[in-house]
Design a protein around this motif. Structure first.
Motif, PDB file in Angstrom:
ATOM      1  N   VAL A  67     -10.073 -30.277  -8.683  1.00  0.00           N
ATOM      2  CA  VAL A  67     -10.603 -30.701  -7.381  1.00  0.00           C
ATOM      3  C   VAL A  67     -10.339 -32.190  -7.184  1.00  0.00           C
ATOM      4  CG1 VAL A  67     -12.721 -31.002  -6.025  1.00  0.00           C
ATOM      5  CG2 VAL A  67     -12.325 -28.861  -7.271  1.00  0.00           C
ATOM      6  N   VAL A  68     -10.589 -32.971  -8.211  1.00  0.00           N
ATOM      7  CA  VAL A  68     -10.344 -34.417  -8.145  1.00  0.00           C
ATOM      8  C   VAL A  68      -8.854 -34.699  -7.937  1.00  0.00           C
ATOM      9  CG1 VAL A  68     -10.489 -36.591  -9.426  1.00  0.00           C
ATOM     10  CG2 VAL A  68     -12.390 -34.952  -9.525  1.00  0.00           C
ATOM     11  N   LEU A  69      -8.002 -33.958  -8.649  1.00  0.00           N
ATOM     12  CA  LEU A  69      -6.556 -34.193  -8.557  1.00  0.00           C
ATOM     13  C   LEU A  69      -5.975 -33.790  -7.199  1.00  0.00           C
ATOM     14  CD1 LEU A  69      -5.408 -33.075 -12.126  1.00  0.00           C
ATOM     15  CD2 LEU A  69      -5.674 -35.413 -11.243  1.00  0.00           C
ATOM     16  N   THR A  70      -6.598 -32.827  -6.525  1.00  0.00           N
ATOM     17  CA  THR A  70      -6.085 -32.420  -5.208  1.00  0.00           C
ATOM     18  C   THR A  70      -6.640 -33.273  -4.066  1.00  0.00           C
ATOM     19  OG1 THR A  70      -7.818 -30.747  -4.926  1.00  0.00           O
ATOM     20  CG2 THR A  70      -5.711 -30.021  -5.908  1.00  0.00           C
ATOM     21  N   ALA A  71      -7.620 -34.098  -4.339  1.00  0.00           N
ATOM     22  CA  ALA A  71      -8.226 -34.932  -3.288  1.00  0.00           C
ATOM     23  C   ALA A  71      -7.202 -35.786  -2.527  1.00  0.00           C
ATOM     24  CB  ALA A  71      -9.333 -35.792  -3.865  1.00  0.00           C
ATOM     25  N   PRO A  72      -6.237 -36.425  -3.214  1.00  0.00           N
ATOM     26  CA  PRO A  72      -5.253 -37.207  -2.452  1.00  0.00           C
ATOM     27  C   PRO A  72      -4.430 -36.350  -1.473  1.00  0.00           C
ATOM     28  CG  PRO A  72      -5.192 -37.829  -4.768  1.00  0.00           C
ATOM     29  CD  PRO A  72      -6.081 -36.618  -4.670  1.00  0.00           C
ATOM     30  N   VAL A  73      -4.172 -35.105  -1.852  1.00  0.00           N
ATOM     31  CA  VAL A  73      -3.420 -34.217  -0.961  1.00  0.00           C
ATOM     32  C   VAL A  73      -4.236 -33.935   0.303  1.00  0.00           C
ATOM     33  CG1 VAL A  73      -2.339 -31.940  -0.730  1.00  0.00           C
ATOM     34  CG2 VAL A  73      -2.180 -33.181  -2.900  1.00  0.00           C
ATOM     35  N   ILE A  74      -5.509 -33.643   0.102  1.00  0.00           N
ATOM     36  CA  ILE A  74      -6.383 -33.372   1.248  1.00  0.00           C
ATOM     37  C   ILE A  74      -6.456 -34.598   2.157  1.00  0.00           C
ATOM     38  CG2 ILE A  74      -8.778 -32.960   1.942  1.00  0.00           C
ATOM     39  CD1 ILE A  74      -9.074 -31.290  -0.640  1.00  0.00           C
ATOM     40  N   TYR A  75      -6.720 -35.746   1.565  1.00  0.00           N
ATOM     41  CA  TYR A  75      -6.915 -36.946   2.377  1.00  0.00           C
ATOM     42  C   TYR A  75      -5.619 -37.471   2.985  1.00  0.00           C
ATOM     43  CZ  TYR A  75     -11.829 -37.099   1.367  1.00  0.00           C
ATOM     44  OH  TYR A  75     -13.167 -36.779   1.313  1.00  0.00           O
ATOM     45  N   ALA A  76      -4.476 -37.106   2.450  1.00  0.00           N
ATOM     46  CA  ALA A  76      -3.196 -37.535   3.023  1.00  0.00           C
ATOM     47  C   ALA A  76      -2.971 -36.920   4.405  1.00  0.00           C
ATOM     48  CB  ALA A  76      -2.041 -37.167   2.088  1.00  0.00           C
ATOM     49  N   VAL A  77      -3.629 -35.819   4.672  1.00  0.00           N
ATOM     50  CA  VAL A  77      -3.478 -35.165   5.978  1.00  0.00           C
ATOM     51  C   VAL A  77      -4.067 -36.028   7.100  1.00  0.00           C
ATOM     52  CG1 VAL A  77      -4.005 -33.043   7.288  1.00  0.00           C
ATOM     53  CG2 VAL A  77      -3.406 -32.896   4.872  1.00  0.00           C
ATOM     54  N   ILE A  78      -4.827 -37.059   6.741  1.00  0.00           N
ATOM     55  CA  ILE A  78      -5.366 -37.956   7.766  1.00  0.00           C
ATOM     56  C   ILE A  78      -4.241 -38.601   8.569  1.00  0.00           C
ATOM     57  CG2 ILE A  78      -5.549 -40.044   6.334  1.00  0.00           C
ATOM     58  CD1 ILE A  78      -8.135 -38.909   8.935  1.00  0.00           C
ATOM     59  N   ILE A  79      -3.096 -38.822   7.936  1.00  0.00           N
ATOM     60  CA  ILE A  79      -1.969 -39.466   8.638  1.00  0.00           C
ATOM     61  C   ILE A  79      -1.470 -38.593   9.790  1.00  0.00           C
ATOM     62  CG2 ILE A  79       0.393 -40.341   8.384  1.00  0.00           C
ATOM     63  CD1 ILE A  79      -0.487 -41.107   5.450  1.00  0.00           C
ATOM     64  N   PRO A  80      -1.104 -37.325   9.557  1.00  0.00           N
ATOM     65  CA  PRO A  80      -0.697 -36.510  10.712  1.00  0.00           C
ATOM     66  C   PRO A  80      -1.843 -36.253  11.695  1.00  0.00           C
ATOM     67  CG  PRO A  80      -0.586 -35.208   8.686  1.00  0.00           C
ATOM     68  CD  PRO A  80      -0.859 -36.624   8.293  1.00  0.00           C
ATOM     69  N   PHE A  81      -3.095 -36.198  11.194  1.00  0.00           N
ATOM     70  CA  PHE A  81      -4.217 -36.032  12.116  1.00  0.00           C
ATOM     71  C   PHE A  81      -4.295 -37.204  13.094  1.00  0.00           C
ATOM     72  CE2 PHE A  81      -7.284 -33.177   9.426  1.00  0.00           C
ATOM     73  CZ  PHE A  81      -6.557 -32.058   9.792  1.00  0.00           C
ATOM     74  N   VAL A  82      -4.231 -38.419  12.583  1.00  0.00           N
ATOM     75  CA  VAL A  82      -4.317 -39.605  13.449  1.00  0.00           C
ATOM     76  C   VAL A  82      -3.133 -39.636  14.422  1.00  0.00           C
ATOM     77  CG1 VAL A  82      -4.240 -42.135  13.475  1.00  0.00           C
ATOM     78  CG2 VAL A  82      -5.750 -40.937  11.864  1.00  0.00           C
ATOM     79  N   LEU A  83      -1.940 -39.304  13.933  1.00  0.00           N
ATOM     80  CA  LEU A  83      -0.772 -39.259  14.824  1.00  0.00           C
ATOM     81  C   LEU A  83      -0.934 -38.194  15.902  1.00  0.00           C
ATOM     82  CD1 LEU A  83       2.119 -39.787  12.252  1.00  0.00           C
ATOM     83  CD2 LEU A  83       1.309 -41.399  14.003  1.00  0.00           C
ATOM     84  N   LEU A  84      -1.420 -37.015  15.518  1.00  0.00           N
ATOM     85  CA  LEU A  84      -1.673 -35.964  16.500  1.00  0.00           C
ATOM     86  C   LEU A  84      -2.680 -36.432  17.536  1.00  0.00           C
ATOM     87  CD1 LEU A  84      -1.363 -33.019  17.509  1.00  0.00           C
ATOM     88  CD2 LEU A  84      -3.225 -32.411  15.928  1.00  0.00           C
ATOM     89  N   ASP A  85      -3.760 -37.037  17.081  1.00  0.00           N
ATOM     90  CA  ASP A  85      -4.794 -37.551  17.980  1.00  0.00           C
ATOM     91  C   ASP A  85      -4.193 -38.536  18.975  1.00  0.00           C
ATOM     92  OD1 ASP A  85      -7.245 -38.240  19.111  1.00  0.00           O
ATOM     93  OD2 ASP A  85      -8.147 -38.922  17.235  1.00  0.00           O
ATOM     94  N   LEU A  86      -3.424 -39.474  18.470  1.00  0.00           N
ATOM     95  CA  LEU A  86      -2.788 -40.475  19.322  1.00  0.00           C
ATOM     96  C   LEU A  86      -1.863 -39.822  20.350  1.00  0.00           C
ATOM     97  CD1 LEU A  86      -2.124 -43.494  19.909  1.00  0.00           C
ATOM     98  CD2 LEU A  86      -0.279 -43.251  18.246  1.00  0.00           C
ATOM     99  N   PHE A  87      -1.011 -38.920  19.893  1.00  0.00           N
ATOM    100  CA  PHE A  87      -0.016 -38.325  20.790  1.00  0.00           C
ATOM    101  C   PHE A  87      -0.637 -37.391  21.823  1.00  0.00           C
ATOM    102  CE2 PHE A  87       2.965 -39.998  17.728  1.00  0.00           C
ATOM    103  CZ  PHE A  87       4.033 -40.374  18.522  1.00  0.00           C
ATOM    104  N   VAL A  88      -1.580 -36.530  21.425  1.00  0.00           N
ATOM    105  CA  VAL A  88      -2.152 -35.631  22.434  1.00  0.00           C
ATOM    106  C   VAL A  88      -3.026 -36.399  23.419  1.00  0.00           C
ATOM    107  CG1 VAL A  88      -2.000 -33.540  21.026  1.00  0.00           C
ATOM    108  CG2 VAL A  88      -4.129 -34.837  21.035  1.00  0.00           C
ATOM    109  N   THR A  89      -3.681 -37.460  22.965  1.00  0.00           N
ATOM    110  CA  THR A  89      -4.489 -38.275  23.872  1.00  0.00           C
ATOM    111  C   THR A  89      -3.597 -39.004  24.871  1.00  0.00           C
ATOM    112  OG1 THR A  89      -6.229 -38.496  22.209  1.00  0.00           O
ATOM    113  CG2 THR A  89      -6.193 -40.137  23.974  1.00  0.00           C
ATOM    114  N   LEU A  90      -2.501 -39.591  24.379  1.00  0.00           N
ATOM    115  CA  LEU A  90      -1.551 -40.249  25.294  1.00  0.00           C
ATOM    116  C   LEU A  90      -0.898 -39.235  26.239  1.00  0.00           C
ATOM    117  CD1 LEU A  90       0.241 -42.827  22.966  1.00  0.00           C
ATOM    118  CD2 LEU A  90      -1.226 -43.317  24.942  1.00  0.00           C
TER     119      LEU A  90
END
Length: 192
Positions: A67-90
């Protein structure tokens, strides 16, 4: 056939309202109210909930290694989430006024109230904020996409689909050319 579909959609919405009423009834069992966007618990409930909070150190120490070792994989998805948020909002800010589509209110989909729960430790609150953002963002983007689809191509698919958005039942049937042409006539300037 359209009358039957309309009745089924109406029944679904009534069931959703009934479900929300049941959620509201259950909320009352936990003795809180919302004032100016903040959750306020009764003092004795607040005290009991704070007693349930697991200390951060024991929470981390009790985590499985994988679980600890997969945490960076989970949290790395924040990058496409923020980009998606920016693009759909714009996208909706620029295009929806041109198309005459009502804008989606972001705050209706993304909320961070779980961070106010006294029985969560800091890491659990962070995890809850992350899930709230990710799932809320995807619902927000789906609503923007659904409104776009309703505007430009309100045609049902021939194949059955899982996870239709709320606007899908209003689409014309696959193969109904006359119905599609009628939807175009209702908004003649929109698709030219």
């Amino acid at each position: 056939m359209a009358d039957r579909v309309d009745r089924l959609v109406e029944n679904m919405r009534a069931l959703q309202d009934e479900l929300e009423d049941e959620f509201e009834r259950r909320r009352e069992e936990f003795h809180y109210r919302i004032e100016r966007g903040r959750v306020i618990f009764e003092q004795d409930v607040l005290r009991r909930q704070r007693e349930l909070r697991q200390r951060l150190g024991s929470y981390i120490a009790g985590a499985r290694l994988l679980v600890v070792l997969t945490a960076p994989v989970i949290y790395a998805v924040i990058i496409p989430f923020v980009l998606l948020d920016l693009f759909v909002t714009l996208y909706q800010a620029i295009c929806f006024p041109v198309y005459g589509i009502e804008k989606v209110k972001r705050a209706d989909y993304i909320t961070f109230d779980r961070g106010q729960l006294p029985y969560l430790n800091g890491l659990e609150k962070l995890n809850c904020m992350y899930c709230s953002y990710g799932n809320g963002l995807l619902a927000y983007a789906r609503e923007i996409a659904g409104r776009t689809e309703k505007h430009w191509c309100p045609i049902k698919h021939a194949k059955r689909m899982a996870g239709m958005h709320d606007l899908y039942p209003e689409f014309v049937e696959y193969g109904d050319g006359e119905g599609f042409q009628r939807t175009k006539r209702r908004a003649p300037d929109a698709r030219q």
